[in-house]
Design a protein around this motif. Structure first.
Motif, PDB file in Angstrom:
ATOM      1  N   ASP A  49       0.827  -1.303  -0.003  1.00  0.00           N
ATOM      2  CA  ASP A  49      -0.036  -0.111  -0.070  1.00  0.00           C
ATOM      3  C   ASP A  49       0.846   1.221   0.067  1.00  0.00           C
ATOM      4  O   ASP A  49       0.325   2.425  -0.438  1.00  0.00           O
ATOM      5  N   VAL A  50       2.095   1.361   0.585  1.00  0.00           N
ATOM      6  CA  VAL A  50       2.709   2.424   0.448  1.00  0.00           C
ATOM      7  C   VAL A  50       3.048   3.101  -0.780  1.00  0.00           C
ATOM      8  O   VAL A  50       3.095   4.547  -0.878  1.00  0.00           O
ATOM      9  N   PRO A  51       3.364   2.560  -2.068  1.00  0.00           N
ATOM     10  CA  PRO A  51       3.460   3.291  -3.192  1.00  0.00           C
ATOM     11  C   PRO A  51       1.998   3.746  -3.542  1.00  0.00           C
ATOM     12  O   PRO A  51       2.378   4.767  -4.414  1.00  0.00           O
ATOM     13  N   LEU A  52       1.068   3.673  -3.059  1.00  0.00           N
ATOM     14  CA  LEU A  52      -0.007   4.173  -3.478  1.00  0.00           C
ATOM     15  C   LEU A  52      -0.402   5.263  -2.657  1.00  0.00           C
ATOM     16  O   LEU A  52      -1.445   6.174  -3.206  1.00  0.00           O
ATOM     17  N   VAL A  53       0.362   5.481  -1.959  1.00  0.00           N
ATOM     18  CA  VAL A  53       0.025   7.080  -0.924  1.00  0.00           C
ATOM     19  C   VAL A  53      -0.136   8.425  -1.685  1.00  0.00           C
ATOM     20  O   VAL A  53      -0.995   9.133  -1.591  1.00  0.00           O
ATOM     21  N   PRO A  54       1.177   8.403  -2.613  1.00  0.00           N
ATOM     22  CA  PRO A  54       0.901   9.816  -3.307  1.00  0.00           C
ATOM     23  C   PRO A  54      -0.494   9.790  -4.232  1.00  0.00           C
ATOM     24  O   PRO A  54      -1.092  11.062  -4.453  1.00  0.00           O
ATOM     25  N   ALA A  55      -0.971   8.695  -4.811  1.00  0.00           N
ATOM     26  CA  ALA A  55      -2.104   8.873  -5.546  1.00  0.00           C
ATOM     27  C   ALA A  55      -3.359   8.999  -4.917  1.00  0.00           C
ATOM     28  O   ALA A  55      -4.202   9.810  -5.225  1.00  0.00           O
ATOM     29  N   VAL A  56      -3.255   8.506  -3.746  1.00  0.00           N
ATOM     30  CA  VAL A  56      -4.460   8.708  -2.691  1.00  0.00           C
ATOM     31  C   VAL A  56      -4.374  10.095  -2.286  1.00  0.00           C
ATOM     32  O   VAL A  56      -5.800  11.013  -2.125  1.00  0.00           O
ATOM     33  N   ILE A  57      -3.259  10.632  -1.736  1.00  0.00           N
ATOM     34  CA  ILE A  57      -3.127  12.114  -1.558  1.00  0.00           C
ATOM     35  C   ILE A  57      -3.822  13.037  -2.735  1.00  0.00           C
ATOM     36  O   ILE A  57      -4.564  13.956  -2.577  1.00  0.00           O
ATOM     37  N   ARG A  58      -3.436  12.697  -3.795  1.00  0.00           N
ATOM     38  CA  ARG A  58      -3.705  13.664  -4.887  1.00  0.00           C
ATOM     39  C   ARG A  58      -5.381  13.495  -5.172  1.00  0.00           C
ATOM     40  O   ARG A  58      -6.162  14.452  -5.355  1.00  0.00           O
ATOM     41  N   ALA A  59      -6.006  12.122  -4.749  1.00  0.00           N
ATOM     42  CA  ALA A  59      -7.300  12.260  -4.960  1.00  0.00           C
ATOM     43  C   ALA A  59      -7.943  12.793  -3.912  1.00  0.00           C
ATOM     44  O   ALA A  59      -9.303  13.491  -3.954  1.00  0.00           O
ATOM     45  N   LEU A  60      -7.492  13.146  -2.707  1.00  0.00           N
ATOM     46  CA  LEU A  60      -7.933  13.686  -1.513  1.00  0.00           C
ATOM     47  C   LEU A  60      -8.071  15.182  -1.842  1.00  0.00           C
ATOM     48  O   LEU A  60      -8.931  15.981  -1.547  1.00  0.00           O
ATOM     49  N   HIS A  61      -7.100  15.573  -2.346  1.00  0.00           N
ATOM     50  CA  HIS A  61      -6.886  17.083  -2.879  1.00  0.00           C
ATOM     51  C   HIS A  61      -7.965  17.417  -3.908  1.00  0.00           C
ATOM     52  O   HIS A  61      -8.502  18.473  -3.676  1.00  0.00           O
ATOM     53  N   ASP A  62      -8.008  16.345  -4.691  1.00  0.00           N
ATOM     54  CA  ASP A  62      -9.064  16.756  -5.769  1.00  0.00           C
ATOM     55  C   ASP A  62     -10.487  16.710  -5.436  1.00  0.00           C
ATOM     56  O   ASP A  62     -11.287  17.562  -5.716  1.00  0.00           O
ATOM     57  N   ALA A  63     -10.805  16.122  -4.275  1.00  0.00           N
ATOM     58  CA  ALA A  63     -11.860  16.052  -3.333  1.00  0.00           C
ATOM     59  C   ALA A  63     -12.198  17.179  -2.786  1.00  0.00           C
ATOM     60  O   ALA A  63     -13.440  17.750  -2.989  1.00  0.00           O
ATOM     61  N   GLU A  64     -11.232  17.882  -2.486  1.00  0.00           N
ATOM     62  CA  GLU A  64     -11.725  19.176  -1.444  1.00  0.00           C
ATOM     63  C   GLU A  64     -11.659  20.321  -2.592  1.00  0.00           C
ATOM     64  O   GLU A  64     -12.571  21.213  -2.517  1.00  0.00           O
ATOM     65  N   SER A  65     -10.849  20.295  -3.774  1.00  0.00           N
ATOM     66  CA  SER A  65     -11.063  21.020  -4.829  1.00  0.00           C
ATOM     67  C   SER A  65     -12.357  21.110  -5.329  1.00  0.00           C
ATOM     68  O   SER A  65     -13.409  22.135  -5.802  1.00  0.00           O
ATOM     69  N   TRP A  66     -12.971  19.904  -5.595  1.00  0.00           N
ATOM     70  CA  TRP A  66     -14.222  19.560  -6.256  1.00  0.00           C
ATOM     71  C   TRP A  66     -15.340  20.437  -5.109  1.00  0.00           C
ATOM     72  O   TRP A  66     -16.286  20.978  -5.731  1.00  0.00           O
ATOM     73  N   LEU A  67     -15.228  20.308  -3.848  1.00  0.00           N
ATOM     74  CA  LEU A  67     -16.460  20.851  -3.010  1.00  0.00           C
ATOM     75  C   LEU A  67     -16.351  22.522  -3.293  1.00  0.00           C
ATOM     76  O   LEU A  67     -17.177  23.272  -3.198  1.00  0.00           O
ATOM     77  N   GLU A  68     -14.774  23.030  -3.411  1.00  0.00           N
ATOM     78  CA  GLU A  68     -14.673  24.346  -3.687  1.00  0.00           C
ATOM     79  C   GLU A  68     -15.365  24.928  -4.969  1.00  0.00           C
ATOM     80  O   GLU A  68     -16.141  26.004  -4.891  1.00  0.00           O
ATOM     81  N   VAL A  69     -15.056  23.972  -6.014  1.00  0.00           N
ATOM     82  CA  VAL A  69     -15.650  24.429  -7.341  1.00  0.00           C
ATOM     83  C   VAL A  69     -16.980  24.464  -7.523  1.00  0.00           C
ATOM     84  O   VAL A  69     -17.921  25.225  -7.892  1.00  0.00           O
ATOM     85  N   HIS A  70     -17.824  23.301  -6.605  1.00  0.00           N
ATOM     86  CA  HIS A  70     -19.316  23.458  -6.589  1.00  0.00           C
ATOM     87  C   HIS A  70     -19.863  24.084  -5.366  1.00  0.00           C
ATOM     88  O   HIS A  70     -20.898  24.152  -4.952  1.00  0.00           O
ATOM     89  N   GLY A  71     -19.095  24.876  -4.630  1.00  0.00           N
ATOM     90  CA  GLY A  71     -19.511  25.869  -3.733  1.00  0.00           C
ATOM     91  C   GLY A  71     -19.981  25.077  -2.550  1.00  0.00           C
ATOM     92  O   GLY A  71     -21.372  25.398  -1.598  1.00  0.00           O
TER      93      GLY A  71
END
Length: 207
Positions: A183-205
């Motif tokens: 699972d360790v090598p997957l951490v960067p991809a998961v972090i990007r997905a988390l940041h994308d989820a936060e950006s999605w909330l900002e875009v959709h208000g």
């Protein structure tokens, strides 16, 4: 010579003498004509079969491949969180944390296997699964290949149906959990997905 080439422009043209074959090797500066007798042809075939057998043996001497599938269940929010599950006592790598999922059984697709595993492990029915990343990791007795999917919607509240602990973790907290080696090598991809989820909330208000 009375044995003339009788036809064809390919790799093996038949000669007038039965069983003989002509092979034309095309090179940048010349064309080379090689005559192969039946005995030479048999020898070449034998050598190719031996080489193919050796290659097959080389490939089969490695550890078996285990195909598993994992999910990053992401809860949108500020901050966004991903679910980790802790491997329970009595199982291999007990005490370590991992992204939930499991083995792909014969006849299953990765998506179908993941939906089944999340129902069995967490008691949830997942919605859309989005391909996110994959891990390829060599353990001593097998080689693990794990495609990872992101999931943003599900029915039910995830809980450790098999007694395993679960945790909702932010991107900053993720590095504080001791993960399995795969699972360790997957951490960067998961972090990007988390940041994308936060950006999605900002875009959709959405607060």
């Amino acid at each position: 010579h009375s044995n003339s080439v009788t036809g064809g422009s390919g790799r093996g043209m038949q000669l007038g003498r039965p069983g003989w074959q002509a092979c034309v090797l095309h090179r940048p500066q010349c064309h080379q004509l090689i005559l192969k007798t039946p005995r030479a042809q048999a020898g070449s075939l034998s050598r190719m079969q031996t080489a193919a057998s050796a290659n097959s043996m080389d490939r089969s001497t490695g550890p078996p491949l285990l195909l598993v599938v994992g999910a990053a269940l992401i809860k949108r929010g500020q901050p966004a969180r991903v679910l980790l599950a802790q491997r329970p006592p009595g199982k291999q790598h007990a005490g370590l944390w991992e992204l939930p999922g499991g083995k792909v059984e014969a006849g299953e697709t990765p998506e179908g296997a993941l939906a089944r595993e999340l129902q069995e492990e967490l008691g949830v029915q997942v919605g859309e699964l989005v391909p996110l990343s994959f891990a390829s990791h060599a353990y001593p007795t097998f080689h693990l290949l794990m495609p990872l999917y992101a999931c943003y919607s599900w029915f039910g509240e995830p809980e450790g149906v098999e007694g395993q602990a679960v945790a909702w973790v932010t991107a900053q907290e993720l590095h504080g959990y001791e993960l399995t080696a795969a699972d360790v090598p997957l951490v960067p991809a998961v972090i990007r997905a988390l940041h994308d989820a936060e950006s999605w909330l900002e875009v959709h208000g959405v607060a």
